[in-house]
Design a protein around this motif. Structure first.
Motif, mmCIF file in Angstrom:
data_model
loop_
_atom_site.group_PDB
_atom_site.id
_atom_site.type_symbol
_atom_site.label_atom_id
_atom_site.label_comp_id
_atom_site.label_asym_id
_atom_site.label_seq_id
_atom_site.Cartn_x
_atom_site.Cartn_y
_atom_site.Cartn_z
ATOM 1 N N PRO A 58 0.820 -1.218 0.000
ATOM 2 C CA PRO A 58 0.000 0.000 0.000
ATOM 3 C C PRO A 58 0.856 1.271 0.000
ATOM 4 O O PRO A 58 1.898 1.315 0.657
ATOM 5 C CB PRO A 58 -0.780 -0.108 1.332
ATOM 6 C CG PRO A 58 -0.776 -1.567 1.662
ATOM 7 C CD PRO A 58 0.525 -2.096 1.138
ATOM 8 N N ASP A 59 0.450 2.238 -0.787
ATOM 9 C CA ASP A 59 1.042 3.570 -0.656
ATOM 10 C C ASP A 59 -0.022 4.572 -1.063
ATOM 11 O O ASP A 59 -0.776 4.319 -2.009
ATOM 12 C CB ASP A 59 2.338 3.705 -1.477
ATOM 13 C CG ASP A 59 2.096 4.014 -2.939
ATOM 14 O OD1 ASP A 59 1.947 5.194 -3.291
ATOM 15 O OD2 ASP A 59 2.047 3.051 -3.737
ATOM 16 N N HIS A 60 -0.084 5.667 -0.318
ATOM 17 C CA HIS A 60 -1.157 6.645 -0.501
ATOM 18 C C HIS A 60 -0.851 7.498 -1.739
ATOM 19 O O HIS A 60 0.149 8.214 -1.760
ATOM 20 C CB HIS A 60 -1.248 7.528 0.756
ATOM 21 C CG HIS A 60 -2.487 8.351 0.818
ATOM 22 N ND1 HIS A 60 -2.805 9.120 1.919
ATOM 23 C CD2 HIS A 60 -3.497 8.526 -0.069
ATOM 24 C CE1 HIS A 60 -3.950 9.742 1.698
ATOM 25 N NE2 HIS A 60 -4.392 9.394 0.498
ATOM 26 N N GLY A 61 -1.697 7.377 -2.745
ATOM 27 C CA GLY A 61 -1.541 8.233 -3.916
ATOM 28 C C GLY A 61 -0.794 7.584 -5.068
ATOM 29 O O GLY A 61 -0.468 8.258 -6.043
ATOM 30 N N LYS A 62 -0.501 6.288 -4.949
ATOM 31 C CA LYS A 62 0.226 5.578 -6.018
ATOM 32 C C LYS A 62 1.508 6.318 -6.397
ATOM 33 O O LYS A 62 1.856 6.482 -7.564
ATOM 34 C CB LYS A 62 -0.654 5.379 -7.258
ATOM 35 C CG LYS A 62 -1.970 4.659 -6.980
ATOM 36 C CD LYS A 62 -2.771 4.486 -8.264
ATOM 37 C CE LYS A 62 -4.192 4.029 -7.984
ATOM 38 N NZ LYS A 62 -5.058 5.101 -7.452
ATOM 39 N N LEU A 63 2.232 6.743 -5.381
ATOM 40 C CA LEU A 63 3.474 7.494 -5.623
ATOM 41 C C LEU A 63 4.682 6.563 -5.757
ATOM 42 O O LEU A 63 5.720 6.970 -6.279
ATOM 43 C CB LEU A 63 3.719 8.473 -4.457
ATOM 44 C CG LEU A 63 2.642 9.540 -4.254
ATOM 45 C CD1 LEU A 63 2.909 10.324 -2.963
ATOM 46 C CD2 LEU A 63 2.590 10.483 -5.447
ATOM 47 N N PHE A 64 4.549 5.351 -5.221
ATOM 48 C CA PHE A 64 5.681 4.404 -5.175
ATOM 49 C C PHE A 64 6.928 5.115 -4.632
ATOM 50 O O PHE A 64 7.953 5.200 -5.327
ATOM 51 C CB PHE A 64 5.941 3.768 -6.553
ATOM 52 C CG PHE A 64 4.682 3.286 -7.221
ATOM 53 C CD1 PHE A 64 3.876 2.337 -6.599
ATOM 54 C CD2 PHE A 64 4.271 3.789 -8.445
ATOM 55 C CE1 PHE A 64 2.696 1.895 -7.193
ATOM 56 C CE2 PHE A 64 3.091 3.352 -9.041
ATOM 57 C CZ PHE A 64 2.309 2.407 -8.409
ATOM 58 N N GLN A 126 4.396 8.392 3.235
ATOM 59 C CA GLN A 126 5.267 7.818 2.205
ATOM 60 C C GLN A 126 6.374 6.975 2.854
ATOM 61 O O GLN A 126 6.751 5.907 2.354
ATOM 62 C CB GLN A 126 5.882 8.933 1.363
ATOM 63 C CG GLN A 126 4.862 9.756 0.586
ATOM 64 C CD GLN A 126 5.518 10.893 -0.165
ATOM 65 O OE1 GLN A 126 6.486 10.685 -0.893
ATOM 66 N NE2 GLN A 126 5.006 12.107 -0.001
ATOM 67 N N GLU A 127 6.887 7.465 3.982
ATOM 68 C CA GLU A 127 7.941 6.713 4.670
ATOM 69 C C GLU A 127 7.390 5.423 5.273
ATOM 70 O O GLU A 127 8.074 4.381 5.278
ATOM 71 C CB GLU A 127 8.596 7.595 5.732
ATOM 72 C CG GLU A 127 9.396 8.738 5.104
ATOM 73 C CD GLU A 127 10.006 9.707 6.093
ATOM 74 O OE1 GLU A 127 10.925 10.428 5.710
ATOM 75 O OE2 GLU A 127 9.557 9.751 7.252
ATOM 76 N N LEU A 128 6.152 5.502 5.792
ATOM 77 C CA LEU A 128 5.521 4.266 6.293
ATOM 78 C C LEU A 128 5.430 3.232 5.176
ATOM 79 O O LEU A 128 5.635 2.024 5.399
ATOM 80 C CB LEU A 128 4.119 4.570 6.826
ATOM 81 C CG LEU A 128 4.029 5.296 8.163
ATOM 82 C CD1 LEU A 128 2.570 5.668 8.456
ATOM 83 C CD2 LEU A 128 4.576 4.437 9.291
ATOM 84 N N SER A 129 5.136 3.688 3.983
ATOM 85 C CA SER A 129 5.018 2.763 2.854
ATOM 86 C C SER A 129 6.352 2.065 2.593
ATOM 87 O O SER A 129 6.387 0.856 2.298
ATOM 88 C CB SER A 129 4.548 3.524 1.603
ATOM 89 O OG SER A 129 4.417 2.649 0.515
ATOM 90 N N ALA A 130 7.461 2.802 2.725
ATOM 91 C CA ALA A 130 8.780 2.172 2.534
ATOM 92 C C ALA A 130 9.023 1.099 3.595
ATOM 93 O O ALA A 130 9.604 0.040 3.312
ATOM 94 C CB ALA A 130 9.876 3.232 2.576
ATOM 95 N N GLY A 131 8.573 1.358 4.824
ATOM 96 C CA GLY A 131 8.701 0.339 5.870
ATOM 97 C C GLY A 131 7.864 -0.891 5.542
ATOM 98 O O GLY A 131 8.299 -2.027 5.750
ATOM 99 N N ALA A 132 6.670 -0.641 4.995
ATOM 100 C CA ALA A 132 5.803 -1.768 4.613
ATOM 101 C C ALA A 132 6.450 -2.588 3.498
ATOM 102 O O ALA A 132 6.325 -3.817 3.466
ATOM 103 C CB ALA A 132 4.435 -1.250 4.190
ATOM 104 N N VAL A 133 7.142 -1.922 2.603
ATOM 105 C CA VAL A 133 7.870 -2.638 1.538
ATOM 106 C C VAL A 133 8.896 -3.579 2.160
ATOM 107 O O VAL A 133 9.036 -4.747 1.753
ATOM 108 C CB VAL A 133 8.554 -1.635 0.579
ATOM 109 C CG1 VAL A 133 9.588 -2.332 -0.295
ATOM 110 C CG2 VAL A 133 7.523 -0.943 -0.293
ATOM 111 N N CYS A 134 9.625 -3.083 3.160
ATOM 112 C CA CYS A 134 10.641 -3.921 3.818
ATOM 113 C C CYS A 134 9.996 -5.163 4.422
ATOM 114 O O CYS A 134 10.515 -6.281 4.286
ATOM 115 C CB CYS A 134 11.359 -3.132 4.916
ATOM 116 S SG CYS A 134 12.393 -1.805 4.307
#
Ligand SMILES: Cc1cc2nc3c(=O)[nH]c(=O)nc-3n(C[C@H](O)[C@H](O)[C@H](O)COP(=O)(O)O)c2cc1C
Length: 202
Positions: A58-64, A126-134
């Motif tokens: 998940p990432d808010h806004g499909k920013l990747f 956006q940073e939370l999304s990077a953590g979720a990727v990990c």
């Protein structure tokens, strides 16, 4: 084991279904000590699959708002030598040098970089999304039968070290995800008292 083919944009996806195997894996998952990870690790096709799964986050806004650097052992050995020169300038040089062993042990390491920037969505999200990727990357690696370890250490915050890894000034390290095979079984560690952390409202 191959992944299902990518679905067409807008195509209906399977609904979640009961998966005792996944529940068991989640209930017993543990990191491995990074310095105890050894071969075999994922091959090139498996790494592609791992990144595909990690990016399905998940990432808010499909920013990747993240990117990957796949670090093989040769590159990490070279970087560790350069980092060792920086480690001696640290306040605890012996410790800063010792932790470099975590960087070089595993067959494969994926550096997950947060590329968050101010804009339409909060940087924090956006940073939370990077953590979720990990975390997704670790789950995916575990589902392939590998162990993994999420490490940051001092070189994730040292500007000179970050430059060696090609992390830009506007970016942050979300984590080095080391992937391989554990040499010994993981031991259970303390887990939180959920009642102290949870509020349930009607
Ligand atoms: C953002 C982040 C950074 C971490 N950095 C380190 C680190 O630098 N060194 C370390 O020993 N463990 C580090 N850890 C902890 C391990 O990755 C791991 O979570 C922990 O050792 C055991 O937890 P687990 O067995 O539930 O996965 C970090 C964890 C997170 C979430």
């Amino acid at each position: 084991m191959t992944l299902p083919p990518p679905a067409d944009l807008g195509a209906p996806l399977p609904a979640p279904s009961l998966s005792p195997e996944l529940l068991h894996r989640l209930a017993t998952r543990r990191s491995a000590p990074a310095q105890a990870l050894t071969a075999p690790g994922p091959d090139a096709n498996q790494i592609t699959d791992l990144l595909t799964l990690a990016a399905r986050t998940p990432d808010h806004g499909k920013l990747f708002p993240w990117r990957f650097v796949v670090l093989g052992p040769v590159t990490r050995a070279d970087l560790a030598e350069r980092l060792a020169a920086l480690a001696v300038q640290k306040s605890l040089p012996a410790k800063a040098t010792a932790v470099l062993a975590k960087l070089t042990a595993a067959p494969v390491t994926v550096l997950v970089i947060s590329t968050a920037s101010p804009g339409s969505k909060p940087v924090w999200e956006q940073e939370l999304s990077a953590g979720a990727v990990c975390m997704n990357l670790e789950h995916a690696a575990n589902a392939m039968g590998f162990s993994s370890s999420w490490i940051t250490d001092w070189y994730s915050y040292d500007p000179d070290a970050l430059a060696l890894f090609g992390v830009r000034e506007t970016e942050k390290v979300a984590g080095f995800i080391h992937i391989g095979t554990a040499t010994e079984p993981a031991l259970e560690r303390v887990r939180p008292d959920l009642s102290a952390l949870t509020t349930t409202l009607p």
